[in-house]
Design a protein around this motif. Structure first.
Motif, PDB file in Angstrom:
ATOM      1  N   ALA A 177       0.817  -1.215   0.000  1.00  0.00           N
ATOM      2  CA  ALA A 177       0.000   0.000   0.000  1.00  0.00           C
ATOM      3  C   ALA A 177       0.853   1.269   0.000  1.00  0.00           C
ATOM      4  CB  ALA A 177      -0.938   0.001   1.211  1.00  0.00           C
ATOM      5  N   LEU A 178       1.917   1.270   0.772  1.00  0.00           N
ATOM      6  CA  LEU A 178       2.746   2.479   0.878  1.00  0.00           C
ATOM      7  C   LEU A 178       3.775   2.598  -0.242  1.00  0.00           C
ATOM      8  CD1 LEU A 178       3.216   2.493   4.748  1.00  0.00           C
ATOM      9  CD2 LEU A 178       1.776   4.019   3.379  1.00  0.00           C
ATOM     10  N   ARG A 179       4.295   1.475  -0.702  1.00  0.00           N
ATOM     11  CA  ARG A 179       5.324   1.487  -1.756  1.00  0.00           C
ATOM     12  C   ARG A 179       4.737   1.825  -3.121  1.00  0.00           C
ATOM     13  NH1 ARG A 179       8.446   2.174  -5.173  1.00  0.00           N
ATOM     14  NH2 ARG A 179      10.264   0.977  -5.771  1.00  0.00           N
ATOM     15  N   TYR A 180       3.520   1.368  -3.364  1.00  0.00           N
ATOM     16  CA  TYR A 180       2.889   1.563  -4.662  1.00  0.00           C
ATOM     17  C   TYR A 180       1.548   2.275  -4.498  1.00  0.00           C
ATOM     18  CZ  TYR A 180       6.469  -1.689  -6.121  1.00  0.00           C
ATOM     19  OH  TYR A 180       7.675  -2.284  -6.350  1.00  0.00           O
ATOM     20  N   PRO A 181       1.550   3.616  -4.494  1.00  0.00           N
ATOM     21  CA  PRO A 181       0.297   4.366  -4.354  1.00  0.00           C
ATOM     22  C   PRO A 181      -0.735   3.912  -5.383  1.00  0.00           C
ATOM     23  CG  PRO A 181       2.176   5.848  -4.252  1.00  0.00           C
ATOM     24  CD  PRO A 181       2.711   4.492  -4.654  1.00  0.00           C
ATOM     25  N   GLY A 182      -1.979   3.869  -4.936  1.00  0.00           N
ATOM     26  CA  GLY A 182      -3.065   3.450  -5.824  1.00  0.00           C
ATOM     27  C   GLY A 182      -3.256   1.942  -5.893  1.00  0.00           C
ATOM     28  N   SER A 183      -2.567   1.198  -5.042  1.00  0.00           N
ATOM     29  CA  SER A 183      -2.696  -0.270  -5.050  1.00  0.00           C
ATOM     30  C   SER A 183      -4.076  -0.703  -4.583  1.00  0.00           C
ATOM     31  CB  SER A 183      -1.655  -0.906  -4.127  1.00  0.00           C
ATOM     32  OG  SER A 183      -0.375  -0.831  -4.667  1.00  0.00           O
ATOM     33  N   HIS A 184      -4.589  -1.738  -5.236  1.00  0.00           N
ATOM     34  CA  HIS A 184      -5.841  -2.384  -4.828  1.00  0.00           C
ATOM     35  C   HIS A 184      -5.459  -3.714  -4.196  1.00  0.00           C
ATOM     36  CE1 HIS A 184      -8.515   0.404  -6.964  1.00  0.00           C
ATOM     37  NE2 HIS A 184      -7.524   0.467  -7.851  1.00  0.00           N
TER      38      HIS A 184
END
Length: 192
Positions: free
Chosen positions: A80-87
């Motif tokens: 979640a924090l490393r890749y913004p916009g993750s689902h």
């Protein structure tokens, strides 16, 4: 060398990038110290080569009360924090258990940490969700519906207590949900 090495495991490749440092940092912010075996899994499950995750499906089997829930939270928050916009989707043996994990185990850790300002919790029954201010979301996935996960977009799927699943419908539903995300955030992956 680990004090208690896994009986069966792929050996992490020290030449590959991984998210171990970020996972440890998140753990520290949550007031947690990762155990040696958790570091091994964090490194292995997050290995990347050429910007893509090396393993799209990962399976972890450990005894009860060994820190698996903590590890799942670290893997989820790292994504979640490393890749913004993750689902991100999480399931357990039933929706009640998944909801309890989110609301009673994970959320109190997040809410009491320096990360609390980055996350909000939606508690509405049936639409429970952890939302990050960078656009990432953690959804709960019900295991009882034949349409579970159908039409969803998924970058990371984490299934807890997978032995209790009646069939493969969740895994089957998540595969097409991940197909459209193959180039986002290192590629889609599942952890059981």
């Amino acid at each position: 060398m680990m004090n208690c090495p896994p009986r069966y495991s792929t050996t992490p490749n020290p030449m590959r990038k991984n998210q171990l440092a970020l996972g440890r940092k998140i753990g520290k912010l949550l007031g947690l110290r990762t155990m040696e075996w958790q570091d091994h899994v964090l490194a292995l499950f997050s290995e990347q080569e050429n910007g893509k995750y090396c393993y799209t499906d990962s399976t972890l089997i450990v005894s009860r009360q060994s820190g698996k829930s903590t590890l799942m939270l670290l893997l989820i928050l790292t994504q979640a924090l490393r890749y913004p916009g993750s689902h991100i989707w999480f399931s357990a043996q039933d929706l009640k258990s998944a909801r309890a994990m989110l609301l009673e185990t994970w959320w109190p850790l997040i809410a009491a940490s320096p990360l609390s300002g980055m996350f909000t919790l939606r508690k509405s029954s049936g639409s429970e969700q952890l939302q990050c201010n960078n656009g990432s979301t953690v959804h709960l996935l019900t295991a009882t519906s034949k349409l579970a996960g159908h039409g969803a977009v998924c970058d990371l799927y984490v299934g807890d207590e997978y032995f209790a699943m009646q069939d493969t419908r969740l895994e089957t539903a998540m595969l097409p949900a991940q197909a459209t995300r193959s180039s986002f955030g290192g590629g889609a992956r599942s952890i059981f």
